[in-house]
Write a protein that holds these residues in place. Structure first.
Motif, PDB file in Angstrom:
ATOM      1  N   UNK A 262      11.641 -68.376  -4.836  1.00  0.00           N
ATOM      2  CA  UNK A 262      12.115 -68.897  -6.116  1.00  0.00           C
ATOM      3  C   UNK A 262      13.492 -68.314  -6.428  1.00  0.00           C
ATOM      4  N   UNK A 263      14.363 -69.168  -6.938  1.00  0.00           N
ATOM      5  CA  UNK A 263      15.651 -68.752  -7.488  1.00  0.00           C
ATOM      6  C   UNK A 263      15.555 -69.001  -8.984  1.00  0.00           C
ATOM      7  N   UNK A 264      15.688 -67.945  -9.801  1.00  0.00           N
ATOM      8  CA  UNK A 264      15.407 -68.103 -11.224  1.00  0.00           C
ATOM      9  C   UNK A 264      16.101 -67.036 -12.052  1.00  0.00           C
ATOM     10  N   UNK A 265      16.054 -67.221 -13.363  1.00  0.00           N
ATOM     11  CA  UNK A 265      16.426 -66.177 -14.303  1.00  0.00           C
ATOM     12  C   UNK A 265      15.407 -65.043 -14.176  1.00  0.00           C
ATOM     13  N   UNK A 266      15.572 -64.003 -14.994  1.00  0.00           N
ATOM     14  CA  UNK A 266      14.692 -62.838 -14.876  1.00  0.00           C
ATOM     15  C   UNK A 266      13.960 -62.556 -16.184  1.00  0.00           C
ATOM     16  N   UNK A 267      13.472 -63.631 -16.800  1.00  0.00           N
ATOM     17  CA  UNK A 267      12.646 -63.453 -17.991  1.00  0.00           C
ATOM     18  C   UNK A 267      11.339 -62.770 -17.641  1.00  0.00           C
ATOM     19  N   UNK A 268      10.774 -62.055 -18.601  1.00  0.00           N
ATOM     20  CA  UNK A 268       9.583 -61.245 -18.332  1.00  0.00           C
ATOM     21  C   UNK A 268       8.394 -62.079 -17.868  1.00  0.00           C
ATOM     22  N   UNK A 269       8.195 -63.248 -18.469  1.00  0.00           N
ATOM     23  CA  UNK A 269       7.055 -64.076 -18.085  1.00  0.00           C
ATOM     24  C   UNK A 269       7.207 -64.582 -16.660  1.00  0.00           C
ATOM     25  N   UNK A 270       8.403 -65.019 -16.295  1.00  0.00           N
ATOM     26  CA  UNK A 270       8.652 -65.464 -14.923  1.00  0.00           C
ATOM     27  C   UNK A 270       8.341 -64.351 -13.928  1.00  0.00           C
ATOM     28  N   UNK A 271       8.784 -63.136 -14.219  1.00  0.00           N
ATOM     29  CA  UNK A 271       8.550 -62.026 -13.298  1.00  0.00           C
ATOM     30  C   UNK A 271       7.070 -61.663 -13.217  1.00  0.00           C
ATOM     31  N   UNK A 272       6.358 -61.778 -14.333  1.00  0.00           N
ATOM     32  CA  UNK A 272       4.919 -61.519 -14.316  1.00  0.00           C
ATOM     33  C   UNK A 272       4.207 -62.516 -13.412  1.00  0.00           C
TER      34      UNK A 272
END
Length: 362
Positions: A262-272
């Motif tokens: 995945x290529x993404x931002x680093x929001x907390x929910x995404x990282x969880x």
């Protein structure tokens, strides 16, 4: 059990709250809930759609610069505390939980002053102003990054993780082909958040000729406002058969279980979500968030060998493609990152948070 929950402003505050509610419902089907948000916030439509009783208070956040608006905010806070106390007296919750956003301030503060057990859930590695303020009054503080613990009274901190991780792991895996993905190819998901991110979109558009040459496929979530422009550019590039474009996906957990990178931002929910599933990542933190907390979130994964980091100002189509190829085309590197990512995941986060609630309930 009666639970009052407050959280708003972004999905990163709302979805963990809903995941926790779903976990409590499984454990205690007779439990009742009241969600307190703002009338104009994102939380209202999401929570009501989920069928959770919702009520609102009028509150705004503090400006970080000196401003007359802060005087109005203080007045709204006082009024919000008064209304929250009345809501608490009427609902009689066993526990009040704040999952982030300024709306939690008056709600959780009022509960603490009424001696109702309280928990704040901090999803990021660097806490926001509201949770820093509330930490002096609450019973317990649940964190998702060990780095966050240094900002709070140590005797109150409990490492639980993000309950959204539990929800994603428990989701039944759907066959890749039913999602429009090619079961014979590795899949790279590129997403810039629900509204998309222009720098990521620009880099992806310029990378189309390179993507076209690859043996993996790219699922590219543009965000609604960028979709038409990106669709036009992809058409100009000859509609590469291995590049699929969507404006938005509602079934992200299903997608996450069927991708390789995945290529993404680093929001907390995404990282969880990605750590719970062990998805290697290339993180491009948003530079527009408070305290630059997305970059700090991302570096926590990078330091553990679970992610690569690209600072937005350094993002180009060349750096993007090079980082993707270095991982997706190298099975040894990919497996190492997957194992490191899984080691950071907390799939039982919802259970841990539930047990913390039960301790306070006693």
């Amino acid at each position: 059990m009666k639970v009052m929950i407050s959280g708003g402003g972004t999905g990163g505050h709302i979805y963990p709250a809903l995941a926790l509610i779903n976990e409590i419902k499984k454990k205690e089907p007779k439990a009742s809930f009241l969600y307190v948000g703002t009338e104009t916030g994102l939380e209202k439509s999401i929570v009501e759609k989920a069928g959770i009783p919702f009520t609102s208070i009028n509150i705004t956040g503090f400006k970080r610069k000196l401003s007359l608006d802060n005087v109005k905010t203080i007045m709204r806070f006082v009024t919000g505390v008064h209304k929250s106390k009345q809501l608490i007296k009427d609902f009689k919750p066993d526990v009040v939980i704040g999952t982030g956003g300024y709306v939690c301030g008056p709600v959780v503060y009022a509960a603490a002053k009424l001696n109702v057990p309280t928990i704040i859930h901090e999803q990021n590695s660097v806490p926001g102003l509201t949770n820093k303020f509330l930490s002096r009054y609450v019973s317990k503080i649940a964190i998702c990054f060990s780095e966050a613990g240094s900002y709070f009274p140590s005797n109150k901190v409990v490492f639980t993780g993000n309950p959204r991780a539990t929800e994603v792991v428990q989701n039944q895996k759907i066959d890749k082909s039913t999602l429009g993905l090619d079961p014979t190819k590795k899949t790279v998901l590129i997403v810039g958040g629900s509204r998309g991110a222009r720098p990521i979109n620009d880099a992806c558009i310029r990378a189309l000729p390179d993507f076209k040459k690859q043996n993996y496929e790219v699922l590219y979530i543009t965000g609604e406002i960028h979709y038409d422009k990106v669709r036009e550019e992809i058409s100009k590039a000859g509609n590469p058969s291995n590049v699929m474009v969507k404006p938005f996906v509602h079934n992200m957990p299903d997608i996450l279980k069927n991708i390789d990178l995945i290529v993404a931002r680093a929001g907390a929910t995404t990282l969880a979500e990605i750590t719970a599933l062990g998805v290697p990542s290339i993180l491009i933190p948003s530079p527009y968030v408070t305290n630059n907390h997305q970059e700090k979130n991302a570096r926590s994964l990078v330091q553990n060998g679970a992610a690569k980091l690209i600072i937005e100002s350094e993002l180009t189509n060349e750096t993007l493609v090079n980082e993707i190829n270095e991982i997706i085309l190298n099975p040894i590197q990919w497996k190492k990152m997957r194992d490191n990512t899984l080691s950071l995941g907390i799939p039982d986060a919802a259970e841990k948070l539930y047990q913390l609630i039960k301790q306070l309930e006693k």
